[in-house]
Write an enzyme that holds these catalytic residues in place. Structure first.
Site, short mmCIF file in Angstrom:
data_model
loop_
_atom_site.label_atom_id
_atom_site.label_comp_id
_atom_site.label_asym_id
_atom_site.label_seq_id
_atom_site.Cartn_x
_atom_site.Cartn_y
_atom_site.Cartn_z
N GLU A 36 0.59 -1.20 -0.11
CA GLU A 36 -0.14 0.32 -0.30
C GLU A 36 1.03 1.52 -0.24
O GLU A 36 0.74 2.09 -0.33
CB GLU A 36 -0.95 -0.11 1.11
N TYR A 119 -6.41 5.96 4.31
CA TYR A 119 -6.26 4.86 3.44
C TYR A 119 -5.95 3.36 3.42
O TYR A 119 -6.52 2.48 3.73
CB TYR A 119 -6.44 4.93 2.36
N ASP A 137 -9.95 5.37 -1.97
CA ASP A 137 -8.48 5.74 -2.37
C ASP A 137 -9.50 6.63 -3.70
O ASP A 137 -10.57 6.39 -4.08
CB ASP A 137 -7.33 5.72 -3.31
#
Length: 344
Positions: A36, A119, A137
């Site tokens: 991520e 996020y 996102d």
């Protein structure tokens, strides 16, 4: 419930169409976190090789925590947004040293860690620990805004909260991990920014943007990032294959990376004023430039002025001399790396 139907459609689509990426086949929070962080502001095809190199070099959070920041930045070189790497390294050390290597498992704890925002915390909590939380996102903003016709400006400070609630409402009960993957993948492959494949879309019979031929009007974003233009003049001091470099320590771009001594300002710089005595009689030669380099908020024009010296003398105290082999092991901004490859 309409939202539930949307969620089930996206999950079914995902199971048949998703890309086979390594971080989707693990529940290891370290590997999910790494993926991520790499994929923030980075396309999958660019980020995948970095992910694989990081997992090879640092297979677990303990090995990352033991690494030096210089080595981490060197492995990150070329991805940009180097604060991501510095924060990731600092957080790895915190988890290993302060939390005894135990990765936090709840969103509320994850979001407190350095470099982990809403996020990323939602993604880790969902994918690694099955927490029923929604991720938001750019892809999620786009899919939901188009489908529901949401006119809220995504650059507003409270937009994420609005879209997160909408994403959660669209989520099939108990299926947060697969739904979150599905809606992001749908935005990446199907509901794309410039050319969405609306004709073959599983949601086109109930999509607001498709019905109103307004795909490109969503999501709404009125605030534009201001771009600052800068001209940087690099003084490339050489003694054969030895090069004088410095570590960037100031609060500016590329902190922790190595580059040449630099002057900022108009072209050409007045070296007689910029170089200290007794070196102000030397006249460097322009070897490259202007080279344009785009950052998220800056447009750089880079000029490289080369000066060959008979001896590796100290003109500026912050500079150190490095051999070609030593330079290869230093983390460098991408334009500096490219320039050095050309001259060495």
């Amino acid at each position: 419930m309409e939202e539930d139907k949307i969620g089930h459609k996206l999950v079914t689509w995902y199971k048949n169409n998703h890309r086979k990426l390594p971080w989707r086949y693990t529940s290891d929070p370290y590997k999910i976190w790494l993926s991520e962080i790499i994929l923030q502001q980075t396309r999958v095809n660019q980020g995948l090789p970095y992910y694989e190199r990081f997992i090879t070099q640092y297979p677990d959070i303990e090995s990352l925590a033991r690494a030096s920041e210089t080595d981490v930045l060197r492995l990150w070189q070329g991805l940009g947004y180097y604060s991501r790497a510095r924060n990731m390294h600092a957080t790895a050390r915190y988890i290993v040293e302060e939390l005894k290597g135990k990765f936090p498992s709840r969103y509320t704890d994850l979001v407190k860690l350095k470099g982990i925002g809403d996020y990323t915390a939602s993604a880790i909590a969902s994918f690694a620990f099955q927490e029923q939380t929604a991720v938001v996102d750019g892809n999620v903003f786009r899919v939901l805004a188009r489908y529901y016709g949401v006119t809220k400006d995504i650059s507003d400070s409270d937009a994420r909260k609005t879209f997160k609630e909408l994403a959660f409402a669209s989520m099939p009960t108990g299926q947060a991990p697969v739904f979150n993957q599905a809606i992001m993948e749908f935005g990446a492959l199907q509901c794309t920014p410039a050319s969405p494949d609306c004709t073959n879309c599983i949601l086109n019979n109930s999509c607001y943007a498709f019905a109103h031929k307004a795909q490109h009007a969503f999501p709404v974003k009125t605030k534009k990032t201001k771009i600052k233009e800068r001209s940087l003049h690099y003084l490339v001091l050489r003694n054969g294959e030895n090069i004088a470099l410095k570590e960037r320590k100031e609060k500016d771009i590329w902190k922790g990376l190595y580059d040449f001594y630099s002057f900022e300002g108009a072209f050409p710089p007045n070296f007689r004023q910029l170089l200290p005595p007794p070196y102000n009689h030397l006249i460097p030669k322009l070897s490259a430039g202007p080279i344009k380099h785009i950052l998220s908020h800056q447009l750089l024009s880079l000029y490289f002025w080369e000066l060959n010296l008979a001896q590796p003398i100290t003109i500026f105290e912050e500079l150190d001399w490095y051999t070609r082999e030593e330079i290869s092991g230093l983390p460098k901004p991408q334009p500096i790396h490219i320039y050095l490859q050309e001259i060495l």
